[in-house]
Design a protein around this motif. Structure first.
Motif, mmCIF file in Angstrom:
data_model
loop_
_atom_site.group_PDB
_atom_site.id
_atom_site.type_symbol
_atom_site.label_atom_id
_atom_site.label_comp_id
_atom_site.label_asym_id
_atom_site.label_seq_id
_atom_site.Cartn_x
_atom_site.Cartn_y
_atom_site.Cartn_z
ATOM 1 N N ASP A 5 6.082 -3.648 4.885
ATOM 2 C CA ASP A 5 5.203 -4.178 3.848
ATOM 3 C C ASP A 5 3.830 -3.522 3.910
ATOM 4 O O ASP A 5 3.232 -3.197 2.880
ATOM 5 N N ALA A 6 3.327 -3.331 5.133
ATOM 6 C CA ALA A 6 2.005 -2.723 5.302
ATOM 7 C C ALA A 6 2.012 -1.284 4.805
ATOM 8 O O ALA A 6 1.051 -0.834 4.162
ATOM 9 N N GLU A 7 3.090 -0.552 5.089
ATOM 10 C CA GLU A 7 3.193 0.828 4.627
ATOM 11 C C GLU A 7 3.198 0.875 3.097
ATOM 12 O O GLU A 7 2.461 1.656 2.484
ATOM 13 N N ARG A 12 0.733 2.023 -2.211
ATOM 14 C CA ARG A 12 0.367 1.536 -3.533
ATOM 15 C C ARG A 12 -1.150 1.565 -3.727
ATOM 16 O O ARG A 12 -1.643 1.825 -4.834
ATOM 17 N N ALA A 13 -1.890 1.318 -2.656
ATOM 18 C CA ALA A 13 -3.350 1.401 -2.750
ATOM 19 C C ALA A 13 -3.790 2.832 -3.033
ATOM 20 O O ALA A 13 -4.769 3.062 -3.758
ATOM 21 N N PHE A 14 -3.065 3.806 -2.480
ATOM 22 C CA PHE A 14 -3.393 5.217 -2.701
ATOM 23 C C PHE A 14 -3.319 5.556 -4.182
ATOM 24 O O PHE A 14 -4.279 6.066 -4.769
ATOM 25 N N TRP A 15 -2.167 5.269 -4.826
ATOM 26 C CA TRP A 15 -2.055 5.650 -6.241
ATOM 27 C C TRP A 15 -2.789 4.686 -7.159
ATOM 28 O O TRP A 15 -3.225 5.060 -8.240
ATOM 29 N N GLY A 16 -2.952 3.450 -6.693
ATOM 30 C CA GLY A 16 -3.728 2.509 -7.491
ATOM 31 C C GLY A 16 -5.183 2.922 -7.613
ATOM 32 O O GLY A 16 -5.801 2.808 -8.686
ATOM 33 N N ARG A 17 -5.754 3.437 -6.520
ATOM 34 C CA ARG A 17 -7.139 3.907 -6.543
ATOM 35 C C ARG A 17 -7.316 5.042 -7.538
ATOM 36 O O ARG A 17 -8.383 5.190 -8.160
ATOM 37 N N LEU A 18 -6.269 5.840 -7.729
ATOM 38 C CA LEU A 18 -6.334 6.969 -8.655
ATOM 39 C C LEU A 18 -6.081 6.555 -10.103
ATOM 40 O O LEU A 18 -6.179 7.377 -11.015
ATOM 41 N N GLY A 19 -5.749 5.283 -10.309
ATOM 42 C CA GLY A 19 -5.488 4.804 -11.660
ATOM 43 C C GLY A 19 -4.144 5.230 -12.210
ATOM 44 O O GLY A 19 -3.973 5.312 -13.432
ATOM 45 N N LEU A 20 -3.187 5.511 -11.328
ATOM 46 C CA LEU A 20 -1.864 5.972 -11.752
ATOM 47 C C LEU A 20 -0.909 4.795 -11.905
ATOM 48 O O LEU A 20 -1.078 3.753 -11.256
#
Length: 311
Positions: A5-7, A12-20
């Protein structure tokens, strides 16, 4: 929260920050179980071949591997299959067609081998919906310029179907790996939409040269830039500017599940290059969505990425 879950949360935080809306990964492997087990056995023994242990991080059952990609937010992916001898490709293509038919988010994948009838079964696969091909020059041990393949390359070039081709000499060289055979192939079929796997590791510069020469050539990031690959075949620092120049033709690839580290490592390795968020957005989603027309609409329509469809 479990480790898995942590991974997934960090990915998801990585691509969410990019607005993808998620990730498009053009280099993932799903194949018949007995074939996959043999592939894993190869990687279990690859240490003696390369001097580097290669533990499979995601040694899970098929349903769980699909679920992991869904949790990571991979909204488009492939089922890279490849034969090591004649007589396998058509069977693998049938399996991959069935897999894509029952798994949301999977771009239907097919493969080929230099053998009698290859042009026919490649044409059939294209006509019935194959969206990407895999060619593995290293494992197959064949020259991509084998006359038996010429008609098949012509079909793929005419149809504009991308071919992810493992043609670099990593992790171990083959008889026909390296930029030379691919350069000769492109000289005859300049419109082939080749996607050079692993950034052409370790012949990075030579394959970047080919991408600059041929506008339909692309490269995928599979394993490149990670700590694992940097120890084995470091990407030249002086070539980083060319990655930016070719930013519209570099695609995210991971080699999931056959990687000796976590999925997030690939994303963090790309981020560490320091080429900017626009470059990351293009590589991790936009270039793949553009290469496969309709993928964005499919993602929106399904609204659930790569979940299994009920039978």
């Amino acid at each position: 929260m479990t480790t898995g879950d942590a991974e997934a949360e960090r990915i998801r935080a990585f691509w969410g920050r990019l607005g993808l809306p998620g990730l498009v990964d053009v280099h993932t492997h799903f194949m018949p179980e007995r074939v996959l087990r043999k592939v894993w056995a190869y990687f279990d023994a690859v240490g003696p071949l390369t001097g580097t242990p290669w533990p499979i991080t995601y040694r899970e059952e098929e349903d769980r591997r699909v679920e992991l990609l869904r949790e990571f937010g991979v909204v488009g992916f492939t089922s890279m299959v490849y034969p090591h001898k004649a007589g396998m490709a058509e069977w693998l293509n049938a399996w991959a067609a069935d897999f894509a038919g029952r798994v949301d988010g999977c771009l239907r994948t097919a493969t080929l081998f230099p053998e009698e009838g290859v042009e026919g079964y490649v044409a059939d696969a294209v006509a019935t919906g194959a969206r990407v091909f895999k060619a593995h020059v290293q494992v197959g041990g064949y020259d991509p310029n084998d006359p038996l393949l010429d008609g098949a390359w012509g079909v793929l070039a005419e149809a504009g179907v991308p071919v992810v081709i493992h043609c670099g000499s990593g992790p171990a060289p083959g008889r026909h790996t390296g930029p030379g055979p691919v350069a000769r192939l492109l000289a005859r079929h300049p419109r082939l939409r080749l996607v050079v796997a692993h950034m052409g590791l370790p012949e990075y510069g030579d394959f970047l040269d080919l991408a600059e020469r041929y506008p339909d050539v692309r490269l995928d990031t599979t394993m490149a830039f990670t700590d694992f690959s940097e120890r084995m075949a470091p990407f030249p620092v002086e070539e980083r500017g060319r990655l930016l120049d070719l930013g519209d033709r570099i695609l995210l690839g991971s080699d999931f599940p056959n990687i000796p580290y976590g999925y997030l490592d690939q994303l963090r390795a790309l981020e560490r290059l320091g080429l900017g968020d626009d470059w990351l957005r293009a590589v991790c989603h936009d270039n793949g969505a553009r290469l496969f027309p309709g993928l964005s609409q499919e993602i929106h329509r399904e609204g659930k990425g790569c979940s299994q469809r009920s039978a």
